[in-house]
Structure formats: C-alpha cells, structure tokens
Write a protein that holds these residues in place. Sequence first.
Motif, PDB file in Angstrom:
ATOM      1  N   THR A   1       0.836  -1.281   0.052  1.00 12.85           N
ATOM      2  CA  THR A   1       0.138  -0.047   0.025  1.00 12.85           C
ATOM      3  C   THR A   1       0.867   1.307  -0.105  1.00 12.85           C
ATOM      4  OG1 THR A   1      -0.312   0.027   2.357  1.00 12.85           O
ATOM      5  CG2 THR A   1      -1.877  -1.228   1.420  1.00 12.85           C
ATOM      6  N   HIS A   2       1.968   1.205   0.686  1.00  6.82           N
ATOM      7  CA  HIS A   2       2.962   2.230   0.658  1.00  6.82           C
ATOM      8  C   HIS A   2       4.419   1.569   1.263  1.00  6.82           C
ATOM      9  CE1 HIS A   2       0.992   2.570   4.682  1.00  6.82           C
ATOM     10  NE2 HIS A   2       2.093   3.328   4.925  1.00  6.82           N
ATOM     11  N   LEU A   3       5.191   2.226   1.256  1.00  6.82           N
ATOM     12  CA  LEU A   3       6.754   1.872   1.564  1.00  6.82           C
ATOM     13  C   LEU A   3       7.278   2.387   2.959  1.00  6.82           C
ATOM     14  CD1 LEU A   3       7.902   1.446  -1.955  1.00  6.82           C
ATOM     15  CD2 LEU A   3       7.330  -0.430  -0.575  1.00  6.82           C
TER      16      LEU A   3
ATOM     17  N   ILE B   1       4.826   6.511  -7.949  1.00  2.72           N
ATOM     18  CA  ILE B   1       5.205   7.739  -7.082  1.00  2.72           C
ATOM     19  C   ILE B   1       5.776   7.207  -5.977  1.00  2.72           C
ATOM     20  CG2 ILE B   1       4.083   9.758  -6.030  1.00  2.72           C
ATOM     21  CD1 ILE B   1       1.962   9.917  -8.149  1.00  2.72           C
ATOM     22  N   GLU B   2       5.081   6.139  -5.284  1.00  4.06           N
ATOM     23  CA  GLU B   2       5.851   5.555  -4.050  1.00  4.06           C
ATOM     24  C   GLU B   2       7.236   5.302  -4.109  1.00  4.06           C
ATOM     25  OE1 GLU B   2       5.202   4.827   0.120  1.00  4.06           O
ATOM     26  OE2 GLU B   2       4.229   6.275  -1.077  1.00  4.06           O
ATOM     27  N   TRP B   3       7.354   4.185  -5.421  1.00  2.00           N
ATOM     28  CA  TRP B   3       8.590   3.686  -5.377  1.00  2.00           C
ATOM     29  C   TRP B   3       9.742   4.607  -5.680  1.00  2.00           C
ATOM     30  CZ3 TRP B   3      11.519   0.005  -4.651  1.00  2.00           C
ATOM     31  CH2 TRP B   3      12.578  -0.458  -5.239  1.00  2.00           C
TER      32      TRP B   3
ATOM     33  N   GLY C   1      -2.214  10.873   0.102  1.00  2.00           N
ATOM     34  CA  GLY C   1      -2.821  11.233   0.998  1.00  2.00           C
ATOM     35  C   GLY C   1      -1.809  11.090   2.210  1.00  2.00           C
ATOM     36  N   HIS C   2      -1.816   9.932   2.723  1.00  2.00           N
ATOM     37  CA  HIS C   2      -0.687   9.780   3.831  1.00  2.00           C
ATOM     38  C   HIS C   2       0.470   9.666   3.256  1.00  2.00           C
ATOM     39  CE1 HIS C   2       0.693   7.453   7.438  1.00  2.00           C
ATOM     40  NE2 HIS C   2       1.193   6.453   6.748  1.00  2.00           N
ATOM     41  N   SER C   3       0.819   9.310   2.079  1.00  2.00           N
ATOM     42  CA  SER C   3       2.116   9.524   1.399  1.00  2.00           C
ATOM     43  C   SER C   3       1.515   9.781   0.018  1.00  2.00           C
ATOM     44  CB  SER C   3       3.141   8.334   1.488  1.00  2.00           C
ATOM     45  OG  SER C   3       2.463   7.341   0.603  1.00  2.00           O
ATOM     46  N   ASP C   4       2.369  10.470  -0.972  1.00  2.00           N
ATOM     47  CA  ASP C   4       1.986  10.915  -2.083  1.00  2.00           C
ATOM     48  C   ASP C   4       1.861   9.630  -3.165  1.00  2.00           C
ATOM     49  OD1 ASP C   4       1.421  12.833  -3.970  1.00  2.00           O
ATOM     50  OD2 ASP C   4       3.595  13.085  -4.606  1.00  2.00           O
TER      51      ASP C   4
END
Length: 281
Positions: A110-112, A142-144, A190-193
């Motif tokens: 979901t994110h890193l 984007i997260e990566w 949100g929580h992260s980009d």
Amino acid sequence: METLHIGGIKLTWLNGGVTHMDGGAMFGVVPKPLWSKKYHVNEKNQIELRTDPILVQKDGTNLLIDSGIGCGKLSDKQKRNFGVTEESSLDESLQALGLSAEDIDGVLMTHLHFDHACGLTRYEGDKLVSVFPNAAIYTSLIEWEEMKNPNIRSRNTYWKENWEPVQQQVTTFEQKLDVLPGITMHHTGGHSDGHSVIVLEDSGETALHMADIMPTQAHRNPLWVLAYDDYPMTSIAAKQKWQAAAAEKDAWYIFYHDASYRALKWDENGDIKVSVKRQKQ
C-alpha cells in the motif's frame, strides 16, 4: 489466525509484529478526550498498532498485503522509539498454514513506510536479502520513486535497507493495477504521495483495505487524519470517496494496524454490525 472469505478469496491475518505509536500523532488535531474513547491508549500516550500482513489466496495464488515490521532489522533505539514489543514471526505463521515465504507470489505494498516494508528483507549474516524471492512486489510509481529518493521529511521512513535488495522484483503502476481478477490496487495519495488502497471483489462480495488513510476502526470519521499524513486534505477526500463506494456495496473494511479488529462492516448509523475480532494471545 483469523480468517475471512470474500467469495472465493480467503484472507488470513499473519503475525507481522507490533508498534506503539504516539496517540496524538496518530489522530492529528483530534483532541485526546475524543479519540481515547474509541481506541485504547497507555500511560505513555501510545496506542497499539499491529503490523500484520494479510495473506490473500485466490485460485492457487498466494498474495500478501504489506510485509510487517520484519525481524532482526531494528536497533534497540529504534525499537524503543517505535514502541516495538514484538517483531515479525511471519515464517511461523506461514508454516502453520503449510506455506513458506517462497510460496508467496506477490506482495501488494500500500506504501513503503518502514512499518509496512521492513518485512521485505532480512539479514543473512551481514547481507540483506529478499524475504519473498519468488514474489512480484507491487507499489505505485510515485511511491517507488520517493522510496528511492526520499525528501528531508520522508527519509526517516523510506530506508534503503528495505528497497535495495528487492528492486529487481518491483512492479509499479500509475493509477490502477489489476493484480488478479477482482483484486485491484488504486493510487490515492494522502498518507504518502504514492499511497494506495486495495479492493477485493468476488461472487458479489467486496472488501476494502484503506491502509493508512484509515489505519484503525477509530479513524472512520473522514476528518480524523494522521499528523503523519503528508497531504491530509488528500486523505480526507480519498476517505470520503472510498467510504461512499464501500457503502454502496456493503463492503467489509479490513485492517493491517488495528489492535482489536481484523475486519468489520458499519451500518448506516456508523455502528459496527458485524466484525472479525483479533484473538489476542
């Protein structure tokens, strides 16, 4: 281990470890007299947050949602700062199900942030290696990119130890990824980009994993967002959008962090009408 079936999709919660984070940070501007009625807080103003990956099984494919806090990755100082009282025992959880880390076909990230990604790697002697060598690791582009090139704020949670050993396994997407029929990842920010949510659908049933824009059942109110959120207004808009979609389908909400609930449904008044509770040891 708790389980839930969404049609032909089986969900099983594994033991990924636990953190205890500052309650004020986890509820942002919401006053403690309000949020403490909905979620237990200890004498240090910390709330318990599980980091338990969800095993998703469909048609012989084994997927994980996030990877846990890991084992042997954190220093004593980090354990103290993050309130880690239990590290991951993912191998034992999988073994109890007749599986091993080598049987995992994909990891849906979901994110890193470290509390979701530390379980992707482990030490063999002094060398870091992939925990899930046969898995594709899915995350938003984007997260990566931010994981590899964190800014002055995010470098405290995006660690090279969690991405360098697995970079050849990573598959990225922009807005939506169909992992399997009925299992999709959606970029929300949100929580992260690069944050994403996950939707599971089969045989007319639906489950929604809001990840860290709704980390616990106590964060149901769209305005109750985290001080950790990089883009809180984006989190609010995403919560409103996905909660509306979930209500239309009478969807289950499933959780990675909640210390008491694995999954639940709310009625139209906001009361819990059915749930899968965590069986505390």
